[in-house]
Scaffold this active site. Sequence first.
Site, PDB file in Angstrom:
ATOM      1  N   ARG A 164       0.835  -1.217   0.000  1.00 40.84           N
ATOM      2  CA  ARG A 164       0.000   0.000   0.000  1.00 40.84           C
ATOM      3  C   ARG A 164       0.867   1.264   0.000  1.00 40.84           C
ATOM      4  NH1 ARG A 164      -2.960  -3.544  -0.960  1.00 40.84           N
ATOM      5  NH2 ARG A 164      -5.087  -3.903  -0.216  1.00 40.84           N
ATOM      6  N   SER A 238     -10.915  -0.804   2.751  1.00 41.09           N
ATOM      7  CA  SER A 238     -10.233  -0.967   4.046  1.00 41.09           C
ATOM      8  C   SER A 238      -9.872   0.421   4.565  1.00 41.09           C
ATOM      9  CB  SER A 238      -8.937  -1.761   3.891  1.00 41.09           C
ATOM     10  OG  SER A 238      -9.196  -3.043   3.417  1.00 41.09           O
ATOM     11  N   GLU A 333      -5.625   4.192   5.757  1.00 41.54           N
ATOM     12  CA  GLU A 333      -5.274   4.002   4.345  1.00 41.54           C
ATOM     13  C   GLU A 333      -5.709   5.199   3.491  1.00 41.54           C
ATOM     14  OE1 GLU A 333      -5.746   0.009   2.231  1.00 41.54           O
ATOM     15  OE2 GLU A 333      -6.961   1.310   0.979  1.00 41.54           O
TER      16      GLU A 333
END
Length: 340
Positions: A164, A238, A333
């Site tokens: 990520r 998420s 995130e």
Amino acid sequence: MRFLENFPLAAFNTFGIRAKARYFAAPASEDELARLLRSVTARNLPLMVLGGGSNVIFGGDFAGLVIHPDMRGIQCLGETAEHYLIEAAAGEKWHDFVQYTLARNWFGLENLSLIPGTVGASPIQNIGAYGVEVTDRLHSLTAIEIATGCRHEFTHAQCRFGYRDSVFKQELRDRFIISRVRFRLLKTPAPRIDYGDIRQELVARHIDSPTPRQVSDAVIAIRSRKLPSPDVLGNAGSFFKNPVVGRAQLESLKADWPALVSYPQGEGAKLAAGWLIEQAGWKGRRIGPVGSYEKQALVLVNHGGATGGDVVCVAQAIQQAVRERFGVELEMEPQVYGGN
Ligand code: FAD
Ligand code: EPU
């Protein structure tokens, strides 16, 4: 290039937060984008890049210019014995692009089906799902420098991908707008079905040696069951990254919590943040309009009318609960914009 003023962003963020941009522009070519950048940089206007808005939270209105890259096009630039080199423009929708490649027997992106957002955003956080990440298939990309409007080429190595993560979230944060991405796709199918959920789904469908199309269909089915559709319930996927811990911390956590869900990562492990949040008592719980999703604790959802402040309030409560119970920090995130 036309600037829209006081532009509503509710339809441009999947969390469905009602915020406005002072100015909004959607350049449809690299030249248009370069001209736009050269005309605004002297004005010291805050800028943000917005693709499909599936990984952003608006803390409030954005008092500057929102640039929505709207370049389109997909083409095959060449081939070797084993690969096709495929280029897609930043404004193409990611899932539609994946389906387009599968329809032409260009393989390798099937596990990344149904991820919302645009091609241009896919390298930013190195999107990943079901055992594959963009880094596995990306060849190189073209980006326009915000300060100068000049075009730059980035090789795969220069993107410095991680879980990520990429150079565009680190040293080069807010410095480039990605305009085109090139992928090295396979001529011969090589399905990746090691990820537990995919294997189970294929067994349930009585499929032994799946085609990439069948892998894509399985991923679409799993995702549709687990994740809320933003059209029905606002969300940004998420909400936290799965935290990575070292070996010592992993062993101490496992001693206290034998059922801890973790995946090997280097010397240590990546922990399932959804499990941590569920064990901390937050699955399905809400404060006002924002809560953790009842079927997947890692996804925060907008039950209606949420503001950026409501989202941050719940995010911080979850971070605190997980910190107190497990001594683990959860990192958000999505990126937060506006509202200052
Ligand atoms: P945006 O949300 O618009 O932007 C995200 C960030 O990238 C911002 O910082 C923005 O400034 C920057 N950015 C966007 N476009 C560009 C550009 N062209 N140049 C430079 N910077 C840019 N992610 C995964 O990795 N795996 C998943 O499985 C996954 N599932 C999801 C499921 C749901 C239901 C949702 C809502 C989200 C999910 N996500 C997932 C997160 C999200 O889809 C991805 O991060 C996606 O790449 C974001 O694309 P976007 O165009 O919406 O980017
Ligand atoms: N779990 C729970 N309770 C929950 C949710 C999950 O206990 O409420 C545990 C279960 O043991 C489950 C495990 O966590 O097996 C992992 O859950 P899941 O398979 O749903 O995946 P995830 O780790 O929560 C990650 C990505 C997703 C990606 C999926 C599939 C991150 C932060 N998230 O989720 O990406 O789609 O794997 O590969 O890495 C996103 O980034 O937005 C995103 C959706």
